[in-house]
Design a protein around this motif. Structure first.
Motif, PDB file in Angstrom:
ATOM      1  N   TYR A 163       0.828  -1.224   0.000  1.00 49.00           N
ATOM      2  CA  TYR A 163       0.000   0.000   0.000  1.00 49.00           C
ATOM      3  C   TYR A 163       0.856   1.267   0.000  1.00 49.00           C
ATOM      4  N   SER A 164       1.948   1.240  -0.740  1.00 49.57           N
ATOM      5  CA  SER A 164       2.839   2.412  -0.813  1.00 49.57           C
ATOM      6  C   SER A 164       2.241   3.534  -1.652  1.00 49.57           C
ATOM      7  N   GLY A 165       1.235   3.228  -2.468  1.00 49.55           N
ATOM      8  CA  GLY A 165       0.636   4.230  -3.345  1.00 49.55           C
ATOM      9  C   GLY A 165       1.129   4.114  -4.767  1.00 49.55           C
ATOM     10  N   ARG A 166       2.068   3.220  -5.052  1.00 54.92           N
ATOM     11  CA  ARG A 166       2.556   3.004  -6.413  1.00 54.92           C
ATOM     12  C   ARG A 166       2.403   1.506  -6.719  1.00 54.92           C
ATOM     13  N   TYR A 167       1.648   1.196  -7.827  1.00 56.81           N
ATOM     14  CA  TYR A 167       1.301  -0.198  -8.103  1.00 56.81           C
ATOM     15  C   TYR A 167       1.415  -0.503  -9.605  1.00 56.81           C
ATOM     16  N   ALA A 193      -7.752   4.949  -0.635  1.00 54.46           N
ATOM     17  CA  ALA A 193      -7.304   6.278  -1.030  1.00 54.46           C
ATOM     18  C   ALA A 193      -7.422   6.433  -2.541  1.00 54.46           C
ATOM     19  N   PRO A 194      -7.676   7.647  -3.047  1.00 56.09           N
ATOM     20  CA  PRO A 194      -7.807   7.837  -4.490  1.00 56.09           C
ATOM     21  C   PRO A 194      -6.464   7.627  -5.205  1.00 56.09           C
ATOM     22  N   SER A 206      -1.627  -2.483 -16.385  1.00 50.76           N
ATOM     23  CA  SER A 206      -2.071  -1.325 -15.591  1.00 50.76           C
ATOM     24  C   SER A 206      -0.934  -0.838 -14.702  1.00 50.76           C
ATOM     25  N   VAL A 207      -0.813   0.466 -14.604  1.00 52.10           N
ATOM     26  CA  VAL A 207       0.106   1.103 -13.659  1.00 52.10           C
ATOM     27  C   VAL A 207      -0.696   2.181 -12.921  1.00 52.10           C
ATOM     28  N   ALA A 208      -0.526   2.307 -11.615  1.00 50.34           N
ATOM     29  CA  ALA A 208      -1.301   3.263 -10.809  1.00 50.34           C
ATOM     30  C   ALA A 208      -0.401   3.954  -9.783  1.00 50.34           C
ATOM     31  N   GLU A 209      -0.830   5.154  -9.398  1.00 51.32           N
ATOM     32  CA  GLU A 209      -0.096   5.884  -8.360  1.00 51.32           C
ATOM     33  C   GLU A 209      -1.089   6.702  -7.547  1.00 51.32           C
ATOM     34  N   SER A 210      -0.794   6.799  -6.280  1.00 53.33           N
ATOM     35  CA  SER A 210      -1.662   7.570  -5.380  1.00 53.33           C
ATOM     36  C   SER A 210      -1.719   9.038  -5.807  1.00 53.33           C
ATOM     37  N   LEU A 211      -2.905   9.643  -5.639  1.00 55.38           N
ATOM     38  CA  LEU A 211      -3.091  11.066  -5.963  1.00 55.38           C
ATOM     39  C   LEU A 211      -2.671  11.977  -4.814  1.00 55.38           C
ATOM     40  N   ALA A 212      -2.132  11.414  -3.733  1.00 57.50           N
ATOM     41  CA  ALA A 212      -1.767  12.239  -2.574  1.00 57.50           C
ATOM     42  C   ALA A 212      -0.708  13.262  -2.951  1.00 57.50           C
TER      43      ALA A 212
END
Length: 453
Positions: A77-81, A123-124, A143-149
């Motif tokens: 859950y680091s925010g980068r997936y 989290a978004p 798919s690649v994703a990153e937290s919007l924080a």
């Protein structure tokens, strides 16, 4: 109605604030869009890296974690997936997703698809997805994703910075509007001061001293100044001529009545009637003179010099009656009243004080806040409490034991009102009799003369 200065200030402030708000909205939107574009480009770059790594490990996708190295991908859950879906439906994910998976578009687009969704921890996040076909013909979902924080934090920092900048710009805009208004209205302020000054000095304004937009107004003011001076001078001259013309007939009538009285004819009532006619004429002429002079004339009189002359005159008159007069006047004291008018006021009041006093009268003049104060006192019986208004009425006489018409005080009030001055009747603190307090303002103020009684 708002003044020109306030209108210009409000208009300039509103214009500046509207420009700043519009500019802030446009600039903030542009910056936030640029920040989002940069975020999406970085996300697309990581997607490309994952695709390249997948092309080399399609036979064994479990090696992707070794090929795509980033400490954030190994922290839960680091925010980068990242997530890869194989042709057989198996899903391979980064360690950061732990046991969760990313939602993918239902229509499996073959082009890059960007969207914001909820991440594995609620989290978004911002995700980019594409369905690709490798050289061997296999189809994969990447798919690649990153937290919007981080994006949200950057936007907030940008907004705070811009807010500070635009507050400073707003203050500068208001200061600029004030400076511009002051600069533009300076000629009008100068014109106002010059009109008062030139009126007193009997001079006209110089057109070349003002901007060309104001020059026509200056010419009109010069014409009005000249015309007003002529009207006032002519009216005062006519009043003086009328007074001189009436003086001779009334003197003749008085002599004739005196001769008849000397011949044992009772002329008391006639002489008293003539006295009242003289007094009423004097009051009417004083009104005419005041109406055509008054505060509009802006004349200055040396009050100290007038007080000195009255001191010599009334001290001598008091001495003949066994009375005394004291004077206390500040040196070089000047007032905004015509010399003839103020001397008629003081003369009438001193004459009343000398007539009603027992032994002493006093005259004081001093500079006070906002103007000049004159105080005339005596040690006579004064005015009964509560009857001051009656004494101030036209021709009001509370005691007829002494000769007079009762119009001296009314004439004084008429003349003072023409200059915006005030007169009050009080009990003398020092002498115990009547105290007449006069306040003459240092600056002229609008007044309306009362109608003749």
């Amino acid at each position: 109605m708002l003044s020109l200065r306030r209108r210009a200030m409000i208009g300039g402030a509103l214009s500046a604030m509207a420009s700043i708000l519009v500019g802030a909205f446009v600039l903030l939107s542009s910056i936030e869009n640029n920040v989002l574009d940069r975020f999406d480009r970085a996300l697309a770059d990581r997607h490309s890296q994952l695709v390249v790594a997948l092309a080399g490990t399609s036979d064994d996708p479990t090696q992707l974690a070794d090929r795509v190295y980033d400490p954030a991908y190994t922290t839960p859950y680091s925010g980068r997936y990242w997530q890869v879906t194989g042709p057989d439906g198996r899903i391979y994910t980064s360690s950061s997703l732990f046991d969760a998976t990313l939602k993918v578009p239902s229509h499996s687009p073959t082009s890059l698809s960007l969207r914001s969704i909820a991440g594995p921890d609620g989290a978004p996040i911002r995700t980019i997805y594409q369905r690709i076909t490798l050289e061997d013909g296999s189809v994969w979902g990447v798919s690649v994703a990153e937290s919007l924080a981080s994006l949200t934090a950057e936007r907030q920092q940008t907004r705070r910075s811009l807010l500070l900048v635009f507050v400073l710009v707003g203050l500068l805009g208001l200061a600029g509007a004030f400076l511009q208004t002051t600069t533009i209205l300076h000629p009008l302020d100068k014109l106002r001061r010059d009109v008062a000054k030139r009126w007193e000095q009997d001079e006209n304004l110089t057109t070349t001293d003002y901007p060309e937009e104001v020059a026509p107004l200056v010419d009109d003011i010069n014409e009005l100044l000249t015309r007003n001076r002529d009207i006032i001078a002519r009216a005062r001259r006519q009043a003086a001529d009328l007074a001189h013309a009436l003086k001779t007939p009334t003197a003749i009538l008085r002599n004739e009545l005196a001769l008849l009285d000397a011949q044992n004819h009772d002329m008391t009532a006639s002489l008293e009637a003539l006295d009242r006619v003289d007094a009423q004429l004097g009051r009417s002429l004083a009104r005419m003179r005041a109406a055509n002079s008054g505060a509009a004339a802006n004349i200055r009189t040396d009050l100290s010099n007038s007080v000195d002359r009255f001191t010599r005159l009334f001290s001598s008159m008091a001495a003949r009656d066994g009375k005394s007069m004291t004077t206390n006047c500040a040196p070089e004291l000047s007032i905004r009243m015509d010399q003839q008018d103020i001397e008629e006021v003081i003369g009438n009041l001193l004459d009343n004080a000398l007539k009603w006093c027992d032994a002493r009268i006093s005259l004081k003049a001093r500079q006070c806040e906002g103007g000049v104060e004159i105080l005339i006192e005596d040690d006579g019986p004064g005015i009964p409490e509560g009857r001051e208004r009656e004494a101030l009425a036209s021709g009001g006489r509370l005691d007829s034991s002494k000769p007079g018409t009762g119009l001296g005080l009314a004439i004084a009030i008429d003349l003072l009102q023409a200059y915006g001055a005030d007169l009050a009747l009080e009990k003398s603190v020092d002498l115990g009799g009547l105290a007449v307090r006069i306040f003459i303002p240092g600056k002229t103020r609008a007044v309306t003369l009362p109608k003749a009684a």
